[in-house]
Design an enzyme around this catalytic site. Structure first.
Site, PDB file in Angstrom:
ATOM      1  N   TYR A 193       0.874  -1.180   0.000  1.00 38.05           N
ATOM      2  CA  TYR A 193       0.000   0.000   0.000  1.00 38.05           C
ATOM      3  C   TYR A 193       0.909   1.227   0.000  1.00 38.05           C
ATOM      4  O   TYR A 193       1.667   1.453   0.941  1.00 38.05           O
ATOM      5  CB  TYR A 193      -0.885  -0.006   1.249  1.00 38.05           C
ATOM      6  CG  TYR A 193      -2.021   0.989   1.180  1.00 38.05           C
ATOM      7  CD1 TYR A 193      -3.210   0.660   0.538  1.00 38.05           C
ATOM      8  CD2 TYR A 193      -1.907   2.256   1.738  1.00 38.05           C
ATOM      9  CE1 TYR A 193      -4.261   1.567   0.465  1.00 38.05           C
ATOM     10  CE2 TYR A 193      -2.952   3.171   1.663  1.00 38.05           C
ATOM     11  CZ  TYR A 193      -4.124   2.811   1.023  1.00 38.05           C
ATOM     12  OH  TYR A 193      -5.158   3.711   0.938  1.00 38.05           O
ATOM     13  N   TYR A 201     -10.792  -4.482   6.352  1.00 40.39           N
ATOM     14  CA  TYR A 201     -10.231  -3.191   6.755  1.00 40.39           C
ATOM     15  C   TYR A 201      -9.949  -3.117   8.255  1.00 40.39           C
ATOM     16  O   TYR A 201      -9.217  -2.246   8.685  1.00 40.39           O
ATOM     17  CB  TYR A 201     -11.202  -2.053   6.384  1.00 40.39           C
ATOM     18  CG  TYR A 201     -11.217  -1.638   4.935  1.00 40.39           C
ATOM     19  CD1 TYR A 201     -10.555  -2.373   3.956  1.00 40.39           C
ATOM     20  CD2 TYR A 201     -11.888  -0.493   4.523  1.00 40.39           C
ATOM     21  CE1 TYR A 201     -10.578  -1.986   2.627  1.00 40.39           C
ATOM     22  CE2 TYR A 201     -11.911  -0.086   3.196  1.00 40.39           C
ATOM     23  CZ  TYR A 201     -11.255  -0.839   2.251  1.00 40.39           C
ATOM     24  OH  TYR A 201     -11.271  -0.444   0.932  1.00 40.39           O
TER      25      TYR A 201
END
Ligand SMILES: C[S@@+](CC[C@H](N)C(=O)[O-])C[C@H]1O[C@@H](n2cnc3c(N)ncnc32)[C@H](O)[C@@H]1O
Length: 446
Positions: A304, A406
């Protein structure tokens, strides 16, 4: 640090002759905005979202579209045949209706505003709303230009190809987002010094061109389970071991200060993405990510990437989002080593993938995910900055959406472990989860 996008300044007017071309338009809170390319000036402004009513002059002169709504073949905005052929060659689909999605009205800050706010008022300010045919044609051309600009950005990404597919409508991801090869450090963010870095003393290539030795490797010593995290041979060579996939344990890869060499079996994420990816439009969750080839269990996908910002800057950006009612969030807190090292929340760094990032910023949440994020460190002394790396937790057939949970972190797990009633209550504003899995908990985060 990368240039910071700021919220549009509603009070500033622009003359039509300050604008090179219009790329797109969006509606936000009942207001019409245009994505424009401002003419090169010493301000170095590029694409910006402008409030339509603040563009003064005859806007039709910009678009290359006559008042009848027909597209002029000589204009800079006309659809170029070569562009179209190239697009077809790339086999990127963009069929469907013409909805606009996910508008965040931001523009790049002009560095020195030589532009006068009190520019002579224009006599006419044409908004496309007044001419439905023109509106349709502009939308079509704008959508085409945005797609082409986005595809160009995709082509420039390092590593295996990243493609774009939209079988839902004619939109493309926002041009306010730029791809970067590595995270950029924001204001007030510092990495641990190089002087404090050290590597292992294993023999180079260890006779079998595989790097480190189990008994002596100082990097391996850092792992909770003292095992090489990646499988070295066989069909699953280069994937994360099952015993590791079942945990949330951090991975401490060997680094450039190590003696073990490039073939070390404890180096993988640092070599970057090895699989092609596809950004695609989902039917209900904006853009998503998938891989056009089968992924093995334990396959590394990508890290990420984004701007690494301080906690206070992240709070500021979140406040702005609430004000603009923007939906999508791209903030990822680096908290893996916080608890064990007594690092308070307000000292943690956050990766923001909204304006700068990599393909994984398009990964959606699922309550039944097929990927998991692992923290990968190369610097044994830096408890603040490390890589957030995604791995497939199972075999994933080609074309399946890649998702992760998440809220999959140690912190939440510990809370659950302390018995009923200890788990945080879901807030009223918790965003609704649309993952569609059987075990969907109904919200993305609490
Ligand atoms: C990191 S972005 C993911 C990419 C995003 N879909 C896009 O179009 O850019 C996170 C945002 O995607 C949306 N999202 C992700 N997973 C979702 C889910 N399971 N249900 C509903 N919305 C989701 C939410 O708006 C969330 O804030």
């Amino acid at each position: 640090m990368a240039e910071q996008p700021v919220l549009i300044d509603d009070n500033k007017s622009f003359q039509v002759d300050e604008i090179k071309e219009i790329l797109d338009k969006r509606s936000e809170n009942g207001k019409l905005f245009y994505l424009v390319v401002l003419k090169e000036t010493q301000d170095e402004c590029s694409e910006s979202w402008l409030l339509a009513s603040k563009i003064k002059g005859d806007i039709t002169s910009l678009t290359g579209i006559g008042r009848s709504g027909s597209i002029s073949t000589t204009s800079s905005l006309s659809i170029n045949k070569d562009d179209d052929n190239n697009a077809k060659k790339r086999k990127r689909s963009t069929k469907g209706n013409k909805k606009n999605h996910g508008a965040i009205c931001v523009r790049r800050k002009s560095r020195a505003s030589g532009r006068s706010n009190s520019a002579a008022p224009s006599t006419s300010s044409t908004t496309v709303n007044e001419n439905p045919m023109l509106e349709g044609a502009l939308e079509e051309v704008g959508a085409h230009r945005i797609r082409e600009a986005f595809l160009e950005r995709l082509d420039a990404i390092l590593g295996p190809r990243v493609t774009l597919v939209n079988d839902i409508d004619n939109s493309s991801p926002s041009l306010n987002f730029r791809f970067i090869d590595a995270c950029v450090l924001g204001k007030g963010v510092t990495k641990a010094s190089e002087d404090s870095m050290y590597g292992c003393n294993c023999k180079p290539d260890n006779g079998r061109r595989m790097g480190c030795e189990y008994t002596t490797c100082e990097c391996l010593d850092q792992m909770i389970q003292k095992r090489f995290p990646y499988i070295a041979t066989g069909d699953r060579a280069g994937t994360l071991r099952d015993s590791h996939l079942r945990t949330r344990d951090a991975i401490f890869e060997c680094n450039r200060f190590c003696n073990c060499g490039d073939n070390c079996k404890n180096k993988l994420v640092q070599w970057g993405r090895k699989v092609p990816l596809e950004i695609f439009k989902t039917s209900n969750r904006g853009w998503g990510l998938r891989c056009p080839m089968d992924l093995r269990k334990g396959e590394f996908i990508d890290i990420y990437k984004g701007e690494i910002i301080t906690n206070s800057e992240a709070n500021r950006r979140e406040r702005l989002k609430r004000q603009t009612k923007a939906k999508d969030t791209y903030l990822y807190t680096m908290e893996k080593f916080a608890e064990d090292n007594g690092i308070p929340q307000n000292k943690l760094y956050i990766v923001d993938g909204e304006f700068f990032g990599g393909p994984t910023r398009f990964m959606n949440h699922s309550c039944n995910p097929n990927c998991r994020q692992f923290s990968v460190s190369y610097h044994h002394g830096d408890m603040y900055i490390y890589d957030l790396a995604f791995f497939a937790i199972d075999y994933i057939p080609a074309g399946t959406e890649l998702t992760f949970n998440y809220t999959d972190n140690d912190h939440i797990e510990k809370k659950k472990g302390k018995g009923k009633g200890r788990e945080r209550k879901k807030s009223k504003n918790a965003p609704e989860c649309l993952c569609g899995s059987e075990n969907c908990r109904g919200y993305i985060w609490m």
